[in-house]
Design a protein around this motif. Structure first.
Motif, short mmCIF file in Angstrom:
data_model
loop_
_atom_site.label_atom_id
_atom_site.label_comp_id
_atom_site.label_asym_id
_atom_site.label_seq_id
_atom_site.Cartn_x
_atom_site.Cartn_y
_atom_site.Cartn_z
N PRO A 1 8.38 -1.41 -8.00
CA PRO A 1 9.27 -0.71 -7.06
C PRO A 1 10.75 -0.92 -7.37
O PRO A 1 11.55 0.00 -7.15
CB PRO A 1 8.89 -1.28 -5.68
CG PRO A 1 8.02 -2.44 -5.93
CD PRO A 1 7.49 -2.34 -7.31
N TYR B 1 2.22 -0.62 -2.04
CA TYR B 1 2.62 -1.79 -1.24
C TYR B 1 2.41 -1.59 0.26
O TYR B 1 2.26 -2.55 0.99
CB TYR B 1 4.08 -2.15 -1.53
CG TYR B 1 4.24 -3.06 -2.71
CD1 TYR B 1 4.41 -4.42 -2.53
CD2 TYR B 1 4.22 -2.57 -4.01
CE1 TYR B 1 4.56 -5.28 -3.61
CE2 TYR B 1 4.36 -3.42 -5.09
CZ TYR B 1 4.53 -4.76 -4.89
OH TYR B 1 4.67 -5.61 -5.95
N CYS C 1 4.63 3.54 -5.55
CA CYS C 1 4.84 2.14 -5.17
C CYS C 1 4.83 1.98 -3.65
O CYS C 1 4.31 0.99 -3.12
CB CYS C 1 6.16 1.62 -5.75
SG CYS C 1 6.10 1.33 -7.52
#
Length: 183
Positions: free
Chosen positions: A153, A110, A106
């Protein structure tokens, strides 16, 4: 303290998942009514799907915290006290490894540091990283998908906390004297 934090978080996850389950039911009923009236609201279907996804991840984290997931216990039931504890430790370590791997993935997905370095300019971020996570919109709701995907996340952080807590508890139980089976 870590155990209380994990238990409190699991309780919040259960409450949020229950609220999302109720909202999914309500959204589907509203959608049925509008479709029967001849004017369907397509965004309701998408919202119900996202609510169900969030519900699933939230309850999965709480279930793994409580070690209540569906499992085949044939092997663990056949083992005596100490080997059973070792198997439990292995399972907790596997869950924690999965959580940490997901947390790392994650982070890479991101790329918050790259976004920060780009001054939160999405165009510059995309040009530097070829990552378009912050630009894609949902089909009918019209919001950025990264908001919907934040459950990943959040799940990874939550599962990491639960995994560390469960592993710590399993290590403590491993050091405890073995229980004798009852006759």
């Amino acid at each position: 303290m870590l155990s209380r934090l994990s238990q409190g978080l699991a309780r919040l996850e259960e409450i949020a998942a229950a609220a999302l389950a109720a909202s999914v039911t309500l959204l589907i009923l509203i959608n049925i009514a509008f479709r029967a009236a001849g004017s369907p609201l397509y965004w309701i279907s998408e919202l119900a799907i996202y609510a169900m996804i969030w519900m699933t991840f939230l309850i999965a984290s709480a279930v793994l915290k409580r070690r209540q997931g569906i499992a085949v216990t044939l092997l663990s039931d056949a083992l005596p006290g100490r080997p059973r504890r070792w198997l439990s430790l292995f399972v907790d370590l596997t869950v924690l490894t999965f959580a940490l791997l997901m947390l790392w993935l994650c982070w890479r997905w991101y790329q918050p540091l790259a976004l920060w370095r780009a001054g939160f300019d999405i165009q510059a971020f995309q040009g530097q990283t070829f990552n378009f996570i912050y630009a894609e919109n949902t089909s009918t709701l019209g919001i950025r998908k990264f908001w919907v995907w934040l459950i990943m996340p959040l799940f990874a952080v939550s599962l990491t906390l639960h995994g560390v807590t469960n592993l710590w508890q399993a290590l403590r139980e491993l050091g405890a004297p073995a229980e004798e089976p009852s006759p």
